[in-house]
Motif scaffolding. Structure first.
Motif, PDB file in Angstrom:
ATOM      1  N   ASN A 125       0.873  -1.200  -0.228  1.00 46.49           N
ATOM      2  CA  ASN A 125      -0.422  -0.114   0.160  1.00 46.49           C
ATOM      3  C   ASN A 125       0.872   0.929  -0.132  1.00 46.49           C
ATOM      4  OD1 ASN A 125      -2.000  -1.347  -0.221  1.00 46.49           O
ATOM      5  ND2 ASN A 125      -2.705  -1.535   2.739  1.00 46.49           N
ATOM      6  N   PHE A 126       2.327   0.984  -0.843  1.00 47.68           N
ATOM      7  CA  PHE A 126       2.993   2.518  -1.035  1.00 47.68           C
ATOM      8  C   PHE A 126       2.602   2.982  -2.758  1.00 47.68           C
ATOM      9  CE2 PHE A 126       4.602   0.717   2.371  1.00 47.68           C
ATOM     10  CZ  PHE A 126       5.159   1.668   3.608  1.00 47.68           C
ATOM     11  N   ARG A 127       2.597   3.530  -2.327  1.00 51.31           N
ATOM     12  CA  ARG A 127       2.277   5.050  -3.635  1.00 51.31           C
ATOM     13  C   ARG A 127       3.647   5.243  -5.195  1.00 51.31           C
ATOM     14  NH1 ARG A 127       0.902  10.095  -5.989  1.00 51.31           N
ATOM     15  NH2 ARG A 127       0.292   9.351  -8.089  1.00 51.31           N
ATOM     16  N   VAL A 128       4.456   4.105  -5.607  1.00 52.37           N
ATOM     17  CA  VAL A 128       5.225   4.632  -6.103  1.00 52.37           C
ATOM     18  C   VAL A 128       4.869   5.307  -7.748  1.00 52.37           C
ATOM     19  CG1 VAL A 128       7.278   3.357  -7.356  1.00 52.37           C
ATOM     20  CG2 VAL A 128       6.305   2.928  -4.938  1.00 52.37           C
ATOM     21  N   ARG A 129       5.296   6.126  -7.968  1.00 50.91           N
ATOM     22  CA  ARG A 129       5.146   6.410  -9.125  1.00 50.91           C
ATOM     23  C   ARG A 129       5.812   6.732 -10.189  1.00 50.91           C
ATOM     24  NH1 ARG A 129       4.407  10.060  -4.743  1.00 50.91           N
ATOM     25  NH2 ARG A 129       5.676  11.494  -5.289  1.00 50.91           N
ATOM     26  N   PRO A 130       5.517   7.079 -11.770  1.00 50.67           N
ATOM     27  CA  PRO A 130       7.021   6.359 -12.713  1.00 50.67           C
ATOM     28  C   PRO A 130       7.991   7.536 -12.190  1.00 50.67           C
ATOM     29  CG  PRO A 130       4.610   7.067 -13.554  1.00 50.67           C
ATOM     30  CD  PRO A 130       4.630   7.338 -12.339  1.00 50.67           C
ATOM     31  N   PHE A 158      14.787  -0.673  -3.818  1.00 51.88           N
ATOM     32  CA  PHE A 158      13.986  -0.071  -2.324  1.00 51.88           C
ATOM     33  C   PHE A 158      14.767   0.741  -2.349  1.00 51.88           C
ATOM     34  CE2 PHE A 158      12.435  -4.703  -3.515  1.00 51.88           C
ATOM     35  CZ  PHE A 158      11.506  -3.951  -2.817  1.00 51.88           C
ATOM     36  N   PHE A 159      16.215   1.034  -1.306  1.00 54.04           N
ATOM     37  CA  PHE A 159      16.370   2.209  -0.593  1.00 54.04           C
ATOM     38  C   PHE A 159      15.948   3.124  -1.828  1.00 54.04           C
ATOM     39  CE2 PHE A 159      19.286   5.338   0.777  1.00 54.04           C
ATOM     40  CZ  PHE A 159      19.596   4.722   1.923  1.00 54.04           C
ATOM     41  N   ALA A 160      16.418   3.151  -2.873  1.00 52.09           N
ATOM     42  CA  ALA A 160      16.330   4.823  -3.616  1.00 52.09           C
ATOM     43  C   ALA A 160      14.718   5.386  -3.866  1.00 52.09           C
ATOM     44  CB  ALA A 160      16.436   4.226  -5.135  1.00 52.09           C
ATOM     45  N   ILE A 161      13.795   4.422  -3.634  1.00 54.46           N
ATOM     46  CA  ILE A 161      12.582   4.899  -4.159  1.00 54.46           C
ATOM     47  C   ILE A 161      11.982   5.170  -2.156  1.00 54.46           C
ATOM     48  CG2 ILE A 161      10.324   3.824  -4.801  1.00 54.46           C
ATOM     49  CD1 ILE A 161      10.983   1.960  -6.572  1.00 54.46           C
ATOM     50  N   ASN A 162      12.237   4.411  -1.757  1.00 54.49           N
ATOM     51  CA  ASN A 162      11.713   4.399  -0.182  1.00 54.49           C
ATOM     52  C   ASN A 162      12.218   6.352  -0.194  1.00 54.49           C
ATOM     53  OD1 ASN A 162      10.592   4.164   2.153  1.00 54.49           O
ATOM     54  ND2 ASN A 162      13.139   4.592   2.604  1.00 54.49           N
ATOM     55  N   ASN A 163      13.806   6.820  -0.463  1.00 56.16           N
ATOM     56  CA  ASN A 163      14.206   8.182   0.023  1.00 56.16           C
ATOM     57  C   ASN A 163      13.071   8.920  -0.952  1.00 56.16           C
ATOM     58  OD1 ASN A 163      16.413   8.499   2.387  1.00 56.16           O
ATOM     59  ND2 ASN A 163      16.616   6.006   1.084  1.00 56.16           N
ATOM     60  N   LEU A 164      13.740   8.244  -2.488  1.00 59.70           N
ATOM     61  CA  LEU A 164      12.835   9.346  -3.599  1.00 59.70           C
ATOM     62  C   LEU A 164      11.271  10.240  -3.376  1.00 59.70           C
ATOM     63  CD1 LEU A 164      13.070  10.559  -6.681  1.00 59.70           C
ATOM     64  CD2 LEU A 164      12.522   8.539  -7.217  1.00 59.70           C
ATOM     65  N   ASP A 198      10.199   9.071   0.270  1.00 58.41           N
ATOM     66  CA  ASP A 198      10.024   9.931   1.430  1.00 58.41           C
ATOM     67  C   ASP A 198       8.836   9.110   1.801  1.00 58.41           C
ATOM     68  OD1 ASP A 198      10.867  11.088   3.992  1.00 58.41           O
ATOM     69  OD2 ASP A 198       9.322  12.544   3.364  1.00 58.41           O
ATOM     70  N   LEU A 199       8.682   7.554   1.796  1.00 61.06           N
ATOM     71  CA  LEU A 199       8.044   6.693   1.706  1.00 61.06           C
ATOM     72  C   LEU A 199       8.441   6.445   3.241  1.00 61.06           C
ATOM     73  CD1 LEU A 199       8.484   4.483  -1.224  1.00 61.06           C
ATOM     74  CD2 LEU A 199       6.678   6.467  -0.302  1.00 61.06           C
ATOM     75  N   GLY A 200       9.182   7.090   4.238  1.00 64.77           N
ATOM     76  CA  GLY A 200       9.920   6.273   5.447  1.00 64.77           C
ATOM     77  C   GLY A 200      10.101   5.094   6.373  1.00 64.77           C
ATOM     78  N   LEU A 201       9.946   3.838   4.963  1.00 67.96           N
ATOM     79  CA  LEU A 201      10.707   2.808   5.941  1.00 67.96           C
ATOM     80  C   LEU A 201      12.010   2.620   5.963  1.00 67.96           C
ATOM     81  CD1 LEU A 201       8.853   0.899   3.333  1.00 67.96           C
ATOM     82  CD2 LEU A 201       8.156   1.346   5.607  1.00 67.96           C
ATOM     83  N   THR A 202      12.104   2.297   7.523  1.00 70.33           N
ATOM     84  CA  THR A 202      13.096   1.648   7.940  1.00 70.33           C
ATOM     85  C   THR A 202      14.487   0.442   7.058  1.00 70.33           C
ATOM     86  OG1 THR A 202      12.977  -0.344   9.763  1.00 70.33           O
ATOM     87  CG2 THR A 202      12.510   2.439  10.266  1.00 70.33           C
TER      88      THR A 202
END
Length: 739
Positions: free
Chosen positions: A458-463, A489-495, A497-501
């Protein structure tokens, strides 16, 4: 005397009816009687009346005319391009006006103005080789007339582009030339300002670099696609102090001319100089020797270009600017068919090796997207020193992240497409975000699993736009798969700002394994790639998922990696078989001891008591798992007590068990490990990775490290007839942001 065009007024006068009635009859309007319509159509046919498309277009504010500009209609590529365009245009009831610029800028500007006077609805254009400014095209776009640039798309403003994947084609050529043993590769490009030519050059450089061959700037020559310049460049190449052993020209005509000249000069192709071109023109397969080249896809380019243009013409919304890359194909022929040198036989396939640094990845991103990335991430490879293959069975493992890395440059996409360039394979993906699931193979297919994992959580990832590449050799046992997954995974999380550890990202990454089988990687590798620290190992208890850091005296010992060059063969699939065999052993033990759910609950007495229930091979596998869990636990204690010599002996014990009981080694790995055991200053060594090929990791006292490498290379060459790749590595931190 000039013949007058018949008009609607002429037909009206002859029939004695109004112009509007004639017009409605010609259009089949329902308010016109069938009798009148038949009279009008009969007279129009008899008199040779032709509909004035321009006048009709002025009335409808749409002419259904598309302008096409190409450099040379007679060239087979452009003939195929135009033919495919016309087939699609006809389906949509559009007409085409075709012009040629003769590759001259002044003619290009003139014919573009002529097309505007014809009230065209849009323009498809391959600009001339002289074109360096694009004001004339931008003015057309500002008038609301869509323009699509084809192949030579180097303008700096927002505009649709459809092109063959020139970079990937150049990459395939450079990679191939290096694979057949060429080391002094020279390139003849087009004009220095021409982006299409430069993409092919840069691709060739990257492809050669992926095989360890560096094409320096002094080996790159710029021409003008003409015979005279090509021959002058060839003279300079042959007169150079170090003559090239391969020449790549960015167009077939230049390559064919060079073939003729080398034959005249009695230089043997490919034995003395290999030749490759680009384009797969008709003559390339008939010259002697036949020419290795890259086949473009003018049919696909033409169809995609005209369909995109018509969509923009018919749409009432502001079009989303798109860039489409069409796949090309390497065609290997006699001009590069050298015998593969002995020292690279049986090596890991060149197409699966990546050798590029951070700056190459960043600069490629800037070149492709005309801006710096929003984020740059590095993800390290990893090595495991004990506990191999036990994380599937609740074991204990010791691993480290190393300074062989994959780099990711990302930014959000300005449209609804993902634009992805792999520098590991040269592959390029340009797809609508919702169509990424259609990537079923190739170097980029694993990306689908990463995106789906985020979406299922349920995390929204955009193009997004991404370029990735690095210096982790694939299939060398350095966990490149984990680096790819964890890095993205790490790059998308930071790009976004999904906030996952990092720990949460590890668990999310591990869910990918069961749907993306080719990227299945042990969870230990993910922990090391995400959470590794410079100067020590990370210990993972795969039962509790608790981890801790254990220091290692890196100041005293060098880490030496010997990549044997042996490929994983069909036996690679047996890594999954080993997992099933371990589970089968546990089921046999549970028959006698129903409380057993894990090998951590089994002791040696219990194993011996259930031996009769197991097939011999299953007993060997379970014996290895049980012993390796105990050996890893002991290794942790030895590190805690700083008993480094005994720790190194444990590495040898692990390798011998992997060879004898788990049976995942091979003669080349065994030779290296056995050889190191006889060397002064060697602490310990073992195979790394899943086995059946790959690399050996050795810990060696630093004062003798250089001598160790030289002696090992000589010993291996004498034994197997080709040289391994040997280099020092260092422990590093886990995945991190560089910029």
């Amino acid at each position: 005397m000039k013949k007058k065009h018949l008009t609607i007024l002429d037909l009206a006068r002859q029939l004695g009816i109004s112009k509007s009635t004639v017009s409605r009859a010609l259009q089949g309007h329902h308010q016109t009687s069938s009798v009148t319509r038949d009279k009008v159509l009969a007279l129009a046919a008899e008199a040779g009346y032709q509909t004035n498309l321009i006048a009709q277009g002025l009335k409808k504010q749409q002419s259904n005319i598309i302008g096409v500009i190409v450099p040379d209609i007679e060239r087979p590529y452009y003939a195929s391009l135009i033919s495919s365009m016309q087939q699609i245009a006809i389906q949509y009831d559009f007409h085409m006006v075709i012009c040629q610029s003769k590759d001259l800028f002044n003619i290009e500007t003139e014919v573009l103005q002529s097309l505007l006077r014809l009230q065209v609805d849009g323009v498809l254009m391959v600009h001339s080789k002289e074109t360096q400014t694009f004001d004339h095209i931008e003015k057309v776009i500002n008038k609301g007339i869509p323009v699509i640039l084809i192949d030579r798309s180097q303008s700096s403003f927002d505009i649709h582009r459809v092109e063959n994947d020139h970079f990937a084609g150049g990459f395939a050529i450079g990679q191939h030339l290096a694979q057949v043993g060429c080391r002094e590769i020279a390139i003849i490009g087009g004009p220095a300002h021409l982006k299409m030519s430069n993409l092919r050059i840069e691709g060739c450089q990257a492809g050669a670099a992926s095989a360890g061959v560096n094409i320096t700037s002094d080996k790159i020559y710029y021409g003008n696609f003409d015979r005279k310049t090509t021959l002058t460049i060839l003279d300079n190449m042959l007169a150079a102090e170090k003559r090239p052993d391969a020449i790549f020209t960015v167009h077939d005509r230049g390559a064919i001319e060079i073939l003729k000249q080398l034959e005249f000069r009695k230089i043997i192709v490919p034995d003395e100089i290999a030749i490759a071109g680009f384009g797969n023109e008709t003559m390339s397969k008939y010259v002697v020797p036949s020419l290795t080249t890259v086949e473009q896809n003018p049919t696909k380019v033409g169809e995609l270009a005209v369909a995109t243009l018509i969509k923009d013409i018919l749409s009432r919304e502001t079009p989303v600017i798109q860039q489409h890359f069409v796949q090309v194909e390497l065609i290997i022929r006699d001009s590069t068919r050298k015998e593969i040198p002995r020292n690279i036989k049986n090596r890991t396939p060149i197409s699966e090796v990546s050798l590029c640094n951070e700056s190459t990845v960043v600069n490629t991103f800037k070149r492709l997207f005309a801006e710096p990335p929003a984020i740059t991430v590095r993800a390290p490879g990893t090595v495991t020193v004990c506990g191999d293959h036990t994380d599937y069975h609740d074991g204990i493992l010791l691993s480290a992240s190393i300074d062989k890395e994959i780099y990711f440059c990302l930014s959000e996409s300005p449209d609804d497409h993902c634009h992805i360039q792999s520098l590991m394979s040269g592959e390029r993906v340009d797809l609508p975000f919702e169509d990424l699931h259609s990537i079923s193979n190739g170097c980029c297919h694993w990306i689908t699993g990463v995106i789906e994992a985020f979406q299922k959580a349920n995390f929204r990832v955009r193009p997004f736009r991404m370029v990735f590449g690095g210096n982790i050799p694939l299939r060398a046992g350095l966990s490149s798969g984990s680096a790819l997954q964890c890095g993205l995974f790490f790059a998308i999380n930071n790009l976004y700002d999904l906030g996952l550890t990092k720990s949460e990202l590890i668990r999310l990454a591990h869910t990918v394994n069961y749907t993306q089988s080719e990227m299945q990687t042990p969870i230990m590798n993910k922990y090391a790639a995400m959470l590794g620290k410079r100067g020590g190992f990370i210990k993972l208890d795969s039962q509790s998922m608790e981890f801790e850091y254990l220091p290692f005296p890196c100041e005293k010992y060098a880490m030496i990696l010997c990549d044997t060059g042996v490929q994983y063969g069909p036996e690679h699939a047996q890594s999954h078989t080993r997992i099933r065999e371990g589970r089968e052993a546990l089921e046999c033990i549970a028959e006698k001891y129903p409380f057993v759910r894990s090998f951590r609950e089994v002791n040696n007495s219990m194993l011996l008591a259930t031996k009769a229930l197991m097939r011999p091979v299953i007993f060997r596998r379970s014996q290895y798992i049980l012993e390796e869990i105990a050996r890893a636990d002991k290794s942790v204690t030895l590190l805690d007590k700083k008993q480094i010599t005994r720790f190194g002996a444990g590495m040898y014990a692990t390798h011998h068990a992997l060879r004898e009981a788990y049976q995942v080694s091979c003669p080349e790995l065994d030779f290296v490990v056995d050889w190191t055991q006889q060397q002064t200053g060697s602490l310990g060594a073992k195979m790394i990775g899943e086995g059946f090929g790959g690399s050996v990791l050795s810990f060696v006292k630093k004062p003798v490290a250089l001598q160790f490498i030289e002696k090992l290379e000589t010993a291996y060459l004498q034994k197997f007839g080709f040289s391994p790749t040997i280099y020092p590595i260092r422990m590093s931190n886990g995945v991190s942001i560089l910029a």
